[in-house]
Structures are given as C-alpha cells and as structure tokens.
Design a protein around this motif. Structure first.
Motif, short mmCIF file in Angstrom:
data_model
loop_
_atom_site.label_atom_id
_atom_site.label_comp_id
_atom_site.label_asym_id
_atom_site.label_seq_id
_atom_site.Cartn_x
_atom_site.Cartn_y
_atom_site.Cartn_z
N ALA A 21 0.69 -1.15 -0.05
CA ALA A 21 -0.06 -0.19 0.03
C ALA A 21 1.06 1.22 -0.05
O ALA A 21 0.32 2.37 0.01
CB ALA A 21 -0.99 -0.07 1.38
N HIS A 22 2.22 1.17 -0.17
CA HIS A 22 2.93 2.45 0.14
C HIS A 22 4.60 2.11 -0.68
O HIS A 22 5.18 1.49 0.05
CB HIS A 22 3.08 2.63 1.61
CG HIS A 22 3.78 4.03 1.95
ND1 HIS A 22 3.46 4.75 3.02
CD2 HIS A 22 4.87 4.75 1.22
CE1 HIS A 22 4.14 5.85 3.17
NE2 HIS A 22 5.03 5.76 1.96
N THR A 23 4.25 2.76 -1.82
CA THR A 23 5.88 2.51 -2.59
C THR A 23 6.01 3.90 -3.14
O THR A 23 5.07 4.81 -3.18
CB THR A 23 5.74 1.34 -3.77
OG1 THR A 23 4.67 1.86 -4.77
CG2 THR A 23 5.25 0.26 -3.22
N HIS A 24 7.22 4.32 -3.43
CA HIS A 24 7.46 5.26 -4.20
C HIS A 24 8.29 4.96 -5.50
O HIS A 24 9.31 4.38 -5.59
CB HIS A 24 8.61 6.34 -3.49
CG HIS A 24 7.98 6.74 -2.16
ND1 HIS A 24 7.42 7.99 -2.09
CD2 HIS A 24 7.97 6.15 -0.97
CE1 HIS A 24 6.91 8.23 -1.02
NE2 HIS A 24 7.16 7.27 -0.11
N GLY A 25 7.47 5.22 -6.70
CA GLY A 25 7.87 4.75 -7.96
C GLY A 25 8.83 5.90 -8.49
O GLY A 25 9.58 5.85 -9.61
N CYS A 73 0.62 6.39 7.87
CA CYS A 73 1.74 5.57 7.43
C CYS A 73 2.72 5.13 8.25
O CYS A 73 2.97 6.00 9.28
CB CYS A 73 2.42 6.54 6.29
SG CYS A 73 1.11 6.81 5.02
N HIS A 74 3.57 4.28 8.00
CA HIS A 74 4.87 3.95 8.82
C HIS A 74 4.82 4.35 10.33
O HIS A 74 5.72 5.19 10.70
CB HIS A 74 6.06 4.44 8.00
CG HIS A 74 5.91 5.98 7.38
ND1 HIS A 74 5.44 7.02 8.12
CD2 HIS A 74 6.05 6.45 6.26
CE1 HIS A 74 5.39 7.91 7.21
NE2 HIS A 74 5.76 7.62 6.27
N CYS A 75 3.95 3.78 10.93
CA CYS A 75 4.07 3.85 12.47
C CYS A 75 5.17 3.31 13.04
O CYS A 75 5.74 2.36 12.62
CB CYS A 75 2.70 3.37 13.14
SG CYS A 75 1.44 4.19 12.59
N TYR A 79 -6.03 9.37 -1.33
CA TYR A 79 -5.19 10.68 -1.10
C TYR A 79 -4.07 10.23 -0.16
O TYR A 79 -4.33 9.48 0.65
CB TYR A 79 -6.05 11.72 -0.62
CG TYR A 79 -7.22 12.09 -1.56
CD1 TYR A 79 -6.79 13.16 -2.63
CD2 TYR A 79 -8.27 11.53 -1.95
CE1 TYR A 79 -7.61 13.45 -3.43
CE2 TYR A 79 -9.56 11.88 -2.80
CZ TYR A 79 -9.01 12.93 -3.67
OH TYR A 79 -9.94 13.28 -4.58
N LYS A 80 -3.16 11.30 -0.39
CA LYS A 80 -1.96 11.39 0.76
C LYS A 80 -1.72 12.59 1.15
O LYS A 80 -1.78 13.48 0.38
CB LYS A 80 -0.43 10.52 -0.14
CG LYS A 80 0.65 10.87 0.88
CD LYS A 80 0.87 9.96 2.06
CE LYS A 80 2.15 10.08 2.75
NZ LYS A 80 3.32 9.58 1.95
N LEU A 81 -1.57 12.97 2.43
CA LEU A 81 -1.21 14.07 3.15
C LEU A 81 0.04 13.91 4.12
O LEU A 81 -0.09 13.28 4.81
CB LEU A 81 -2.37 14.36 3.75
CG LEU A 81 -2.82 15.81 4.33
CD1 LEU A 81 -4.37 15.92 4.85
CD2 LEU A 81 -1.95 15.91 5.80
N THR A 117 5.75 -1.54 2.35
CA THR A 117 7.41 -1.02 2.54
C THR A 117 7.87 0.12 2.50
O THR A 117 8.91 0.22 2.95
CB THR A 117 7.87 -1.80 1.07
OG1 THR A 117 7.50 -1.06 0.03
CG2 THR A 117 7.60 -3.31 1.11
N ASP A 118 6.87 1.14 2.17
CA ASP A 118 7.56 2.53 1.87
C ASP A 118 8.84 2.28 1.24
O ASP A 118 9.66 3.25 1.31
CB ASP A 118 7.83 3.25 3.38
CG ASP A 118 8.08 4.83 3.28
OD1 ASP A 118 7.69 5.32 2.21
OD2 ASP A 118 8.34 5.46 4.29
N HIS A 119 8.76 1.74 -0.01
CA HIS A 119 9.85 1.59 -0.78
C HIS A 119 10.28 2.72 -1.52
O HIS A 119 9.52 3.48 -2.11
CB HIS A 119 9.59 0.50 -1.83
CG HIS A 119 10.47 0.32 -3.18
ND1 HIS A 119 11.56 -0.49 -2.94
CD2 HIS A 119 10.43 0.96 -4.12
CE1 HIS A 119 12.30 -0.39 -4.13
NE2 HIS A 119 11.60 0.28 -5.00
ZN ZN Z 1 6.54 7.21 1.93
#
Ligand code: ZN
Length: 422
Positions: free
Chosen positions: A62-66, A227-229, A144-146, A301-303
């Motif tokens: 649910a959380h990657t950076h492409g 995200c990422h607690c 959405y992301k904030l 992952t917050d890849h």
């Molecule tokens: Zn991130």
C-alpha cells in the motif's frame, strides 16, 4: 498441455487465508484474471507445490515510491518498469504509489498523466493523489496522501506551512480516504539543529502528529490510514482511537520492524536514514508485537529507491520491494507469525484499503484465495533460504539494506492475474 491450460492456470498446494490453511487447487481464468474456482488438490495442475510452499493471496503493498513522473527528473532512481520488476521479485502483485514527485498528481489531469506512465509496470499500480494547501478533490474516486511535515521532495504544492492550512484542506476533502505521513513540522523545526537524523525527527513529532491526524479523521475525513507507524506512544493513541470506533488503520515498514537505533553505526548511518527515523529497541519490539496481534493492520514497504550516491548525500528512505517476500519468512520463523498472520498483514488488510479504488474488472479485489477474487498469488518457499545480494535486485537504485542477510525462505512464484511472472 491440455486445452484446459489455454484458458486457465491451475495451481495445487497449501493455500493460506487469514482464517485457515487448506490444501486445494486454485483455478484462475486467464481471460478475466480472476479466481474461477477452488477445487480439490490434484497433481494434474499446471503448477504443483509440495511440503514447504505456501500459497498466499497476492501481497499488496500500500505504500511505494516509484519516482517517475512527467518531468522524468527522478527516473534515474526508479521508474514504473523497474518498480514493477522489483515488486514481482519480492512477491508483490499490486502496488499503491505515492505522489511526492516534482510534478505531483493533484488534479484529474496530472493524475491521468502519471497513470499513463504507470502502465509500464508489470504489476498493476494504483496512484495516490496528493493533498496540498491549495488543491481540491479529483472528480474520480482515488486514495489521497497528506504529509503533515516536509519529507522527501521539495515541492511546495504539497507542503503545508501550518496546522491550520492542513485543517483547511481537510475541510475540502471531507469524506475522502487520506493516508497521513505523521510528523509535526513545528517540532521538527525546533529540533533541526540536533546532530543526528533520529534526534532531528524525534518520537514526540510523530506522536503529536498522530493525535492531529486522528482529530482530522474524526472531524473531517471520516476514515484514514496512518503511514509507517514507528513509536509505542503513537501506537497507543491509534489503539485508543480504534477502541472508541474511529475508522483508522495503520502501516508499519520492514525497516522499523528489522532495525532500530542501537544498530546505527558510523559506517551505516547514511543507509539507515529514513522518515520517520529508526526508533528504540522497545519501539521496534512493540511494532512487531502489535503487527502480530492485529493492533497494526499491515506491512507497507515505503519502498524508497534512492541511489547509493543519493544516500551518501543524505537522502531518506530505503528500498524494500525486492525483499518483501523473504522478509515475511523472517517474521514467521523468528517472531512466531503464523502463515495466516502473514496473509492478514500482507494481503487481507492492504486489500481492504485498496479494493475500493480498483476498476470493476478486479471482481471482489485482493485479499483472499476464493472464487471471484483476483487471481494473483504470492508463493513462498519456506524450505529455500535466500541470501540477499546486489545482483538479485531489480530496483533501479541497485542496493538493499538487507544485503548479506539470509532469510529462511524465498519467493517461489509471483502470479499476477493468472500470469506466472516469477
Ligand atoms: Zn513514503
């Protein structure tokens, strides 16, 4: 090959849903990419798996950076093609992708433009749209992301100068699903002269921002994801909110589960930098326990693919897509996660978030091995350890914090909508 294999892909083995483990033959219809049937285990299947292999409903990240956008400025780090390759390598069948780009997706036009770039990926990609101080909701339904504080990316379109400006935005996005990066900008500003990264971004910044995110969810958004607690006190706030009925879920990253501040050395300091930073051993153990018992909903992952040069120059984040599948075997063998727990945190829970943003052709969506769900599967071989090396990575940034680590199991196959991609 019989005619049957032209229209279906069949896999026999041990299947894992969040509520049970069962032997079966999964029948995926190639045309629709959906699971048509769950039949009896048969050695006539196209793929027959024995003893140590586990068939999971496909892992959803649910959380990657492409990194890729229309400007192409950061495509040297990663692009949608290499993002998709890294996902397949790590057993991930669908990724949600963040928009902290040079040209962030903030309206229907910029979102559609980025979406066309994402088609290069071998796994389907769902884009987040970004919320900024002067943006407005898209016409179509999206996630959405904030960001409550400045993190990677210098773009002022998505940077909030104050809490009031965040609250004003929340009023415009009432009822939308937003994911929150929780760090308080004012506390970060007070700590900016500290020597070490982890002291510049202290736990209290995350805790304070979690309080604010929960307030925004209760008063405006209605629901949301944090995200990422990474900190115990933050988790306690989330648990308390859940208990009083707030519709809030949360992610944890592989790095906050595997590393903590006691492992930072002068040699690895650059590689161990991310936002939020690594926390204490107690925080890490709390996250592992909370993930296992359901307090934390999912692994995401917050890849964050930055090149080795970028890392040495102070970029925050670590790449984790290539290694997600092997990483889950560490949770199972070292931290008493049952296979069903992995199905819950890598598939069921992230799918529960993602499914509402999928097109109708995805049937019931992801999250379960059951007729009508997407025919995407992650097959883990618990009998085949893997040692992570640079040469096996598919991410364009070309490194992993797990290089040299031996995980007890590995990804045997990644099946995406009936196609065997690994
Ligand atoms: Zn991130």
């Amino acid at each position: 090959m019989s005619n049957k294999t032209l229209t279906t892909l069949t896999i026999s083995g041990t299947c894992v849903n969040l509520d049970r483990i069962f032997k079966a033959m999964v029948v995926i219809e190639i045309e629709t990419g959906l699971i048509r049937d769950i039949g009896s285990w048969s050695h006539h299947a196209d793929i027959v798996l024995y003893n140590d292999c586990l068939i999971f409903p496909g892992f959803v990240d649910a959380h990657t950076h492409g990194r890729e956008d229309a400007t192409g400025k950061e495509s040297y780090k990663e692009d949608f093609q290499t993002l998709g390759e890294a996902a397949v390598n790590g057993g991930v069948v669908h990724v949600a992708e963040m928009g902290n780009n040079s040209k962030p997706p903030v309206d229907d036009e910029s979102y559609a433009e980025k979406e066309s770039l994402a088609r290069k990926s071998r796994v389907p990609v769902t884009l987040y749209a970004m919320i900024g101080p002067s943006t407005n909701p898209l016409k179509r339904k999206v996630a959405y992301k904030l960001c409550h504080a400045r993190t990677t990316g210098k773009n002022d379109i998505i940077f909030f100068p104050s809490r009031q400006s965040i609250e004003d935005a929340a009023k415009r996005y009432r009822g939308r699903h937003a994911s929150h990066h929780c760090e308080d900008q004012e506390i970060l500003a007070l700590c900016k002269d500290e020597r070490f990264h982890e002291d510049k971004r202290p736990a209290k910044a995350e805790e304070s921002s979690i309080d604010f995110a929960i307030y925004l969810i209760e008063n405006y958004f209605g629901r949301g994801k944090l995200c990422h607690c990474s900190v115990l006190n933050g988790l306690n706030k989330i648990m308390a909110a859940k208990e009083r009925g707030v519709q809030v879920t949360c992610e944890v990253t592989p790095h906050h589960l595997y590393f903590d501040q006691s492992m930072i050395t002068d040699q690895n300091r650059h590689w161990m930098q991310m936002n939020p930073p690594l926390r204490s051993l107690v925080d890490r153990m709390t996250c592992i326990e909370a993930l296992r018992n359901g307090g934390i909903d999912m692994i995401a992952t917050d890849h964050a693919p930055h090149t080795e040069k970028d890392k040495l120059e102070g970029a925050s984040g670590q790449p984790h897509l290539d290694t997600l599948g092997p990483f889950t075997t560490w949770l199972m063998s070292k931290h008493q996660f049952r296979a069903q727990d992995i199905a819950r945190v890598c598939s069921f829970a992230p799918a529960k978030f993602l499914n509402e943003f999928l097109p109708e052709s995805y049937g019931n969506g992801y999250g379960r091995i059951e007729a009508g769900y997407v025919g995407s599967l992650t097959i883990i071989d618990m009998g085949k350890p893997v040692t992570i090396t640079k040469s096996m990575l598919k991410t364009k940034c070309g490194w992993s914090p797990f290089e040299g680590v031996t995980f007890p199991g590995s990804v045997r196959h990644t099946i995406v909508k009936g196609q065997v991609l690994k």
